[in-house]
Motif scaffolding. Structure first.
Motif, PDB file in Angstrom:
ATOM      1  N   HIS A  68       0.903  -0.977   0.025  1.00 23.25           N
ATOM      2  CA  HIS A  68       0.010  -0.037   0.013  1.00 23.25           C
ATOM      3  C   HIS A  68       1.017   1.230   0.140  1.00 23.25           C
ATOM      4  N   PRO A  69       0.439   1.981  -0.751  1.00 26.39           N
ATOM      5  CA  PRO A  69       1.566   3.517  -1.000  1.00 26.39           C
ATOM      6  C   PRO A  69       1.594   4.300   0.286  1.00 26.39           C
ATOM      7  N   ALA A  70       0.472   4.376   1.014  1.00 26.61           N
ATOM      8  CA  ALA A  70       0.261   5.477   2.383  1.00 26.61           C
ATOM      9  C   ALA A  70       0.233   4.583   3.525  1.00 26.61           C
ATOM     10  N   LYS A  71      -0.328   3.325   3.467  1.00 26.96           N
ATOM     11  CA  LYS A  71      -0.489   2.722   4.901  1.00 26.96           C
ATOM     12  C   LYS A  71       0.774   1.445   5.214  1.00 26.96           C
ATOM     13  N   ASN A 113      -6.210   0.480  -3.681  1.00 25.54           N
ATOM     14  CA  ASN A 113      -6.649   1.839  -3.812  1.00 25.54           C
ATOM     15  C   ASN A 113      -8.004   2.159  -3.582  1.00 25.54           C
ATOM     16  N   ASP A 114      -8.911   0.898  -3.701  1.00 25.29           N
ATOM     17  CA  ASP A 114     -10.441   1.008  -3.883  1.00 25.29           C
ATOM     18  C   ASP A 114     -10.919   0.961  -2.540  1.00 25.29           C
ATOM     19  N   PHE A 115     -10.331   1.023  -1.548  1.00 23.38           N
ATOM     20  CA  PHE A 115     -10.671   0.576   0.015  1.00 23.38           C
ATOM     21  C   PHE A 115     -10.295   1.734   0.969  1.00 23.38           C
ATOM     22  N   PHE A 116     -10.707   2.386   1.709  1.00 23.55           N
ATOM     23  CA  PHE A 116     -10.639   3.055   2.941  1.00 23.55           C
ATOM     24  C   PHE A 116     -10.116   2.579   3.855  1.00 23.55           C
ATOM     25  N   ILE A 117      -8.805   2.881   4.237  1.00 26.23           N
ATOM     26  CA  ILE A 117      -8.088   2.413   5.393  1.00 26.23           C
ATOM     27  C   ILE A 117      -7.964   3.644   6.533  1.00 26.23           C
TER      28      ILE A 117
END
Length: 328
Positions: free
Chosen positions: A254-257, A323-327
């Motif tokens: 994941h690019p951010a998490k 990228n389709d799901f909010f974490i």
């Protein structure tokens, strides 16, 4: 004459034992002589028992083999669905270092007495996992080597490569849970708040040029963890066997998490009552406790989409990703 009969019987028994016996040794990768010997002896005993049970079309007797209780239960579950036999009387493989111990790959086997409805491959390979002390912790059907090597070699750095090795092991275990109908293991791998999304192709009526036509369309249903497991338990009960195959894998950090990975799998599902092909997406999280000790990873999202919509291949851009799901 009586003496000749006894000698023939004894010789037949010796031949039968030899036909079942399998020898395993390490080529490289393990340098503790005592541990090496312990593991070689355990794996040899395990493979010999597999052959004995396959030849007799009977149950496995794992009582004397150095395996965890979970590994024994898992292998017995697999054996209830598929019997298999070693292709060779001796194997020599490298010892691979895994996160929590060691791994052995390349044990070729052949499925035996498969159901007439089974259309999959009968030539398989086993992966055997052990703890650091050599005790066997898992025996599963392996991913194809080309898939395994592609994912491992896609790592960007040492940490990422290690994570990918972990993911590959968990993917092999995850797939085996379905083959073994191990509902409890699946309960443990999904997070309590897991989101399960399943796609289904329907024919939707559309109007055009003053006439109605039917066009294929994917509609999605949503389940929580307990709903999914309840429905899965019913599927397990209603099918004599289940065989899941993953023939393509994409692993994306994941690019951010930090700690989150998206895993996309092309899945072939075969069971005694049903079969399909589609894309499975898993959102996997690697976790640590407050002391920095690694916890077992969990799946927060599982989706399934058919790979064909009508007579058209599902576009790669429509397959779910991390990228389709909010974490939060």
């Amino acid at each position: 004459m009586k003496r000749l009969s006894i000698l023939f019987l004894l010789w037949s028994m010796v031949l039968g034992v030899n036909a079942q016996s399998v020898s395993f040794t390490f080529k490289d990768g393990i340098y503790n002589p005592s541990l090496k010997q312990t593991m070689e002896r355990s794996v040899s005993s395990l493979l010999s028992e597999v052959n004995r049970a396959a030849n007799n079309n009977g149950s496995l007797n794992l009582s004397s083999i150095n395996m965890t209780s979970n590994a024994k239960a898992s292998l017995n579950n697999l054996w209830d669905n598929f019997h298999f036999k070693c292709d060779e009387s001796s194997y020599s493989e490298n010892c691979l270092t895994a996160v929590n111990g060691y791994e052995i790959r390349g044990i070729s086997v052949t499925l035996k007495n498969v159901d007439a409805t089974y259309k999959g491959e009968v030539n398989k390979e086993l992966t055997i996992s052990t703890a650091k002390d050599g005790q066997i912790t898992g025996v599963h059907m392996a991913l194809a080597n080309n898939v395994y090597n592609y994912v491992v070699n896609s790592g960007k750095d040492v940490t990422d490569t290690r994570r990918r090795l972990e993911i590959l092991k968990f993917v092999e275990d995850f797939r085996s849970y379905y083959d073994e109908k191990d509902l409890e293991a699946l309960r443990n791998v999904y997070s309590d708040d897991a989101l399960i999304i399943t796609g289904k192709v329907i024919m939707r009526k559309a109007m055009g040029n003053d006439q109605a036509t039917l066009r294929p369309e994917i509609v999605y249903s949503r389940q929580n963890k307990e709903q999914y497991l309840t429905n899965l338990a019913r599927t397990f009960r209603n099918n004599k066997y289940i065989k899941v195959k993953f023939d393509a894998i994409r692993v994306k950090r994941h690019p951010a998490k930090d700690g989150f990975y998206g895993v996309t799998l092309h899945q072939n599902w075969q069971s005694s009552n049903y079969s399909d092909d589609g894309y499975v997406f898993l959102l996997w999280q690697f976790r640590e406790d407050e002391n920095g000790k690694e916890l077992p990873p969990v799946i927060h999202v599982r989706t399934w989409q058919p790979d064909m919509v009508g007579n058209q291949q599902l576009s790669p851009s429509e397959v779910f990703t991390e990228n389709d799901f909010f974490i939060p």
